[in-house]
Scaffold this active site. Structure first.
Site, mmCIF file in Angstrom:
data_model
loop_
_atom_site.group_PDB
_atom_site.id
_atom_site.type_symbol
_atom_site.label_atom_id
_atom_site.label_comp_id
_atom_site.label_asym_id
_atom_site.label_seq_id
_atom_site.Cartn_x
_atom_site.Cartn_y
_atom_site.Cartn_z
ATOM 1 C CG MET A 63 -49.881 26.301 -15.403
ATOM 2 S SD MET A 63 -49.396 27.671 -16.330
ATOM 3 C CE MET A 63 -50.707 29.033 -16.240
ATOM 4 C CB CYS A 64 -48.935 27.098 -9.069
ATOM 5 S SG CYS A 64 -49.384 25.381 -8.912
ATOM 6 N N GLY A 65 -49.952 30.140 -8.990
ATOM 7 C CA GLY A 65 -49.789 31.502 -8.920
ATOM 8 C C GLY A 65 -49.433 31.818 -7.374
ATOM 9 N NE ARG A 95 -48.605 31.689 -12.952
ATOM 10 C CZ ARG A 95 -47.843 31.425 -13.727
ATOM 11 N NH1 ARG A 95 -47.802 31.979 -15.210
ATOM 12 N NH2 ARG A 95 -46.725 30.537 -13.576
ATOM 13 C CB THR A 108 -53.937 30.448 -7.296
ATOM 14 O OG1 THR A 108 -53.138 30.626 -8.357
ATOM 15 C CG2 THR A 108 -54.756 31.622 -6.592
#
Length: 302
Positions: free
Chosen positions: A1-3, A32, A153
Site C-alpha cells: 500500500m502506501c500513498g 493507504r 502516507t
C-alpha cells in the site's frame, strides 16, 4: 500500500495556498498509509551561503517537550551567530549562515538525540509516526507556502513504524524521495554504497533507493541520468516521486503495478496514488488526467 502525493504550482499567485491545496490530498491517502506520514516542501531558495536544517527531537508522546530555546542559545554561544529557528512542537527548521559540516558536527556532538531530517537551501521536511490527520494538525500543514512538495502516507510492510522509517527520505541537499512498493535488492545497493563511504540511518528499502540516486548525482549525473541508472540497478515493484529545489520527478517500474495518477492544468501539476486525492483541486474537471507509463520519466520544473 502506501500513498504518494505531489503538487507543483505553476501559477505563482497560488503558491501561498500550497498547504491548503495539499492537505486534502494527503488525508485522502490515509487508508493507504495509516502508520505515519510526512512531506517535504520546497520554498524560494536561500542565498548560496545559507542553509536550512529540518530537525526532529523525538516523539512528543515519549520524550516530552524539547527545549528549543536552549538549543538556540547554545548555538549562539558556540558560533557567535543567532540562528533563525522556526518551531513546530517536536520539529524545527534552523537557518544559519555557516559551513554545513560545522553545523552538522555541532549537532552530532551536542545534541545526538536530535535527528537531522534534511539540509538545503529550499527544502523543509516534516515526518512523524501517527495518522496523517494528526500529523497535518501537529505541524500546521495548511499554512505551508512554496512552489512544490512531495508527501507520503505509510503502511509499513518491511521495517518498523518509527519517524525515522517514515517518508520522505533525503540524501545530500535539496533532494528527497517517497516510495510506494518494495525493492528486492536493497541490501545489495547498501553494500555497494557503503563501499563508497555512504552511511545509512535505517533498514528501509526506500533509503537505499534515495541514497543510490543522490550518489549518482554526486558522481556527475543529472537527475534524468541518475533515474536511468536507477532503472538498471533497482529491482522490484515501485512508484518513486522525487523532489529537488526546482523539480518534481515521477517514475514507475517496468510492470507499473503500483498506482499513480497525474493531473495537469495551466496552474499546477498534481500527483497521487488515487484520483480521490485530486478531486478537490481547482478546475480538476478541465485537467489533463493520465496514468504514467512504466519505465518512463516524468519531470516537471518550477
Amino acid at each position: 500500500m502506501c500513498g504518494i502525493v505531489g503538487l507543483l504550482i505553476k501559477n505563482p499567485s497560488m503558491r501561498s495556498s500550497l498547504g491548503e491545496l495539499m492537505v486534502p490530498m494527503l488525508i485522502g491517502m490515509s487508508q493507504r498509509g495509516p502508520d505515519s506520514a510526512g512531506l517535504a516542501v520546497f520554498t524560494e531558495a536561500l542565498p548560496d551561503n545559507q542553509r536550512k536544517y529540518s530537525l526532529y527531537s523525538g516523539s512528543i508522546h515519549t520524550s516530552g517537550s524539547f527545549n528549543w530555546s536552549e538549543l538556540s542559545q547554545a548555538f549562539q554561544a558556540h558560533f557567535n551567530a543567532t540562528p533563525d529557528l522556526q518551531i513546530h512542537e517536536n520539529q524545527a527548521v534552523l537557518t544559519a549562515n555557516l559551513a554545513t559540516n560545522a553545523v552538522k558536527q555541532w549537532l552530532q556532538d551536542n545534541y545526538p538525540q536530535i535527528h537531522l531530517l534534511s539540509t538545503g537551501r529550499a527544502i523543509d521536511l516534516y515526518k512523524d509516526a501517527g495518522s496523517p490527520t494528526s500529523i497535518v494538525d501537529r505541524y500546521q500543514f495548511k499554512g505551508l507556502q512554496g512552489s512544490h512538495l512531495v508527501g507520503h502516507t505509510r503502511m509499513a510492510t518491511e521495517s518498523a513504524v518509527t519517524p525515522a522509517h517514515a517518508h520522505p527520505f533525503t540524501a545530500g541537499e535539496d533532494f528527497c524521495l517517497v516510495h510506494n512498493g518494495s525493492l528486492s535488492n536493497p541490501y545489495e545497493i547498501r553494500r555497494k554504497l557503503e563501499h563508497h563511504g555512504i552511511h545509512f540511518e535505517t533498514d528501509n528499502d526506500t533509503e537505499a533507493a534515495c541514497r543510490f540516486l543522490e550518489w549518482r548525482m554526486q558522481e556527475g549525473d543529472d537527475l534524468k541520468a541518475a533515474i536511468q541508472k536507477g532503472f538498471e540497478a533497482l529491482d522490484g515493484f515501485y512508484t518513486f516521486l522525487m523532489g529537488t529545489a526546482d523539480k518534481l520527478a515521477l517514475v514507475r517500474d517496468a510492470f507499473a503495478c503500483k498506482p499513480a495518477v497525474v493531473a495537469e492544468t495551466d496552474d499546477y501539476v498534481a500527483i497521487a496514488s488515487e484520483f480521490r486525492s485530486l478531486a478537490h483541486l481547482p478546475n480538476i474537471n478541465h485537467a489533463h488526467i493520465y496514468e504514467p507509463a512504466p519505465e518512463e520519466m516524468y519531470v516537471w520544473t518550477v
